[in-house]
Design an enzyme around this catalytic site. Sequence first.
Site, PDB file in Angstrom:
ATOM      1  N   GLN A   8       1.010  -0.982   0.031  1.00 39.29           N
ATOM      2  CA  GLN A   8       0.062   0.043   0.106  1.00 39.29           C
ATOM      3  C   GLN A   8       0.874   1.177   0.019  1.00 39.29           C
ATOM      4  O   GLN A   8       0.765   2.178  -0.793  1.00 39.29           O
ATOM      5  CB  GLN A   8      -0.866   0.226   1.268  1.00 39.29           C
ATOM      6  CG  GLN A   8      -1.665  -1.289   1.315  1.00 39.29           C
ATOM      7  CD  GLN A   8      -2.778  -1.032   2.642  1.00 39.29           C
ATOM      8  OE1 GLN A   8      -3.823  -0.484   2.522  1.00 39.29           O
ATOM      9  NE2 GLN A   8      -2.433  -1.497   3.831  1.00 39.29           N
ATOM     10  N   VAL A   9       1.724   1.262   0.971  1.00 43.50           N
ATOM     11  CA  VAL A   9       2.843   2.529   0.878  1.00 43.50           C
ATOM     12  C   VAL A   9       3.714   2.490  -0.129  1.00 43.50           C
ATOM     13  O   VAL A   9       3.997   3.416  -0.832  1.00 43.50           O
ATOM     14  CB  VAL A   9       3.598   2.456   2.218  1.00 43.50           C
ATOM     15  CG1 VAL A   9       4.400   3.620   2.329  1.00 43.50           C
ATOM     16  CG2 VAL A   9       2.484   2.673   3.365  1.00 43.50           C
ATOM     17  N   ALA A  62       7.062  -5.294   4.429  1.00 43.05           N
ATOM     18  CA  ALA A  62       6.879  -5.917   5.557  1.00 43.05           C
ATOM     19  C   ALA A  62       6.263  -6.997   5.848  1.00 43.05           C
ATOM     20  O   ALA A  62       5.299  -7.184   4.726  1.00 43.05           O
ATOM     21  CB  ALA A  62       6.588  -5.020   6.588  1.00 43.05           C
ATOM     22  N   TYR A 116       9.588   1.930   7.909  1.00 43.17           N
ATOM     23  CA  TYR A 116       8.333   2.205   8.746  1.00 43.17           C
ATOM     24  C   TYR A 116       8.183   1.087   9.719  1.00 43.17           C
ATOM     25  O   TYR A 116       8.560   0.053   9.542  1.00 43.17           O
ATOM     26  CB  TYR A 116       7.242   1.931   7.618  1.00 43.17           C
ATOM     27  CG  TYR A 116       7.360   3.013   6.489  1.00 43.17           C
ATOM     28  CD1 TYR A 116       6.761   4.251   6.817  1.00 43.17           C
ATOM     29  CD2 TYR A 116       7.996   2.728   5.549  1.00 43.17           C
ATOM     30  CE1 TYR A 116       6.801   5.336   5.728  1.00 43.17           C
ATOM     31  CE2 TYR A 116       8.242   3.573   4.296  1.00 43.17           C
ATOM     32  CZ  TYR A 116       7.646   5.018   4.633  1.00 43.17           C
ATOM     33  OH  TYR A 116       7.707   5.997   3.461  1.00 43.17           O
ATOM     34  N   TYR A 122       3.752  -9.630  15.599  1.00 46.64           N
ATOM     35  CA  TYR A 122       4.097  -8.625  14.525  1.00 46.64           C
ATOM     36  C   TYR A 122       4.574  -7.403  15.382  1.00 46.64           C
ATOM     37  O   TYR A 122       5.744  -7.016  14.706  1.00 46.64           O
ATOM     38  CB  TYR A 122       2.667  -8.446  13.840  1.00 46.64           C
ATOM     39  CG  TYR A 122       2.778  -6.845  13.138  1.00 46.64           C
ATOM     40  CD1 TYR A 122       3.322  -7.007  11.799  1.00 46.64           C
ATOM     41  CD2 TYR A 122       2.271  -5.944  13.406  1.00 46.64           C
ATOM     42  CE1 TYR A 122       3.548  -5.999  11.072  1.00 46.64           C
ATOM     43  CE2 TYR A 122       2.273  -4.709  12.859  1.00 46.64           C
ATOM     44  CZ  TYR A 122       2.826  -4.561  11.566  1.00 46.64           C
ATOM     45  OH  TYR A 122       2.934  -3.676  10.846  1.00 46.64           O
ATOM     46  N   LYS A 131       8.724  -6.177  14.643  1.00 45.45           N
ATOM     47  CA  LYS A 131       8.778  -4.720  14.107  1.00 45.45           C
ATOM     48  C   LYS A 131       9.517  -3.864  15.150  1.00 45.45           C
ATOM     49  O   LYS A 131      10.540  -3.167  14.606  1.00 45.45           O
ATOM     50  CB  LYS A 131       7.225  -4.000  14.012  1.00 45.45           C
ATOM     51  CG  LYS A 131       6.424  -4.621  12.721  1.00 45.45           C
ATOM     52  CD  LYS A 131       7.140  -4.456  11.307  1.00 45.45           C
ATOM     53  CE  LYS A 131       7.157  -2.871  11.080  1.00 45.45           C
ATOM     54  NZ  LYS A 131       7.650  -2.838   9.678  1.00 45.45           N
TER      55      LYS A 131
END
Length: 309
Positions: free
Chosen positions: A13-14, A61, A100, A126, A130
């Site tokens: 998406q990004v 990611a 991100y 998750y 991250k």
Amino acid sequence: MKPAILLIGNNGQVGRELNSMLPQVGDVQSLGREQLDLSKPEEIRRAIRTFRPNLIVNAAAYTAVDKAETEQDLARAVNAVAPAVMAEEAKKIGALLVHYSTDYVFDGTKTSPYAEQDPTNPKNVYGKTKLEGELAIQQSGASNLIFRTAWVYASEGRNFLLTILRLATQREELKIVCDQTGAPTASSEIASATTKILSQLFGELNASSLEDARGIFHMTAGGATTWFGFTQAILNHARKIDVSVPWFATATNGRPLIVRNVVPIPAIEYPTPASRPGYSVLSNERLNRTFSVRLPDWRTQLNSIFANS
Ligand SMILES: NC(=O)c1ccc[n+]([C@@H]2O[C@H](COP(=O)([O-])OP(=O)(O)OC[C@H]3O[C@@H](n4cnc5c(N)ncnc54)[C@H](OP(=O)(O)O)[C@@H]3O)[C@@H](O)[C@H]2O)c1
């Protein structure tokens, strides 16, 4: 000087949005999963050594929050090991690494917006992986910018907006969690803010005052809502939109909305493999103070998605 930019993950998406905006900043080479599998550190090293960029932007990611509970090794490889390798290689060639991260590094026990330095305590795999990625980048000594964002959506991809629109064509009643609060953030706004910041850093007026502007920044929409509030806003727009708008027609598979009732429920009544924070609103003050960049309120962002159809 126009920087050479290596965009990793141009299909998410990004990443998709960055792929169209980053050429404003420099010469972009972008790689998707087909060209670079992030679970293979040697491939990452080879790509960075081949392109020798001034700037690496990692938009890829492992984002399947629930699936990560049972795919810990893969989630860790992509979210923790891969960024660590990128940072190691970035340091060797003096490149800036842009990465991100997520609001899910926090446990949600606060009741006011989280600042960057607030203690982290992820509740799920998750979030843990991250956070490990963030720490590895920070410990690498590479020049870095880490943008923590949240509740990302777009008119394509896998996200809450599109799930709700699909379900609204299949069910008359939707039960939606009303005790998790966050800031739904459009991927286009994340890419646009990133592009503005990188233009400042690499622009002609390259302000020396920004040389120290590195590290973690929160980057989310203004305001906050719950999944229930977000659903109500989505359906309000959906009832008014021209149903032939291509992205909307794809999301609904051309079917009419049949949903009549949206029922707020506590998260405890909607068990998921991964637990999520009850409150994960982030304060964007550092981003605003440092770069004069502020993302619009979440309602404005949602309006834009439905208006720019
Ligand atoms: N989505 C959210 O709600 C959310 C919330 C907070 C923070 N973030 C963070 O924001 C950033 C951007 O997220 P997003 O929403 O744009 O994610 P996304 O739409 O899920 O895209 C992730 C991209 O990563 C790629 N990828 C996954 N595993 C890979 C691998 N082994 N090798 C190469 N590529 C791989 C995917 O490839 P395929 O297209 O081939 O699957 C996909 O293009 C991420 O750092 C994410 O953690 C996202």
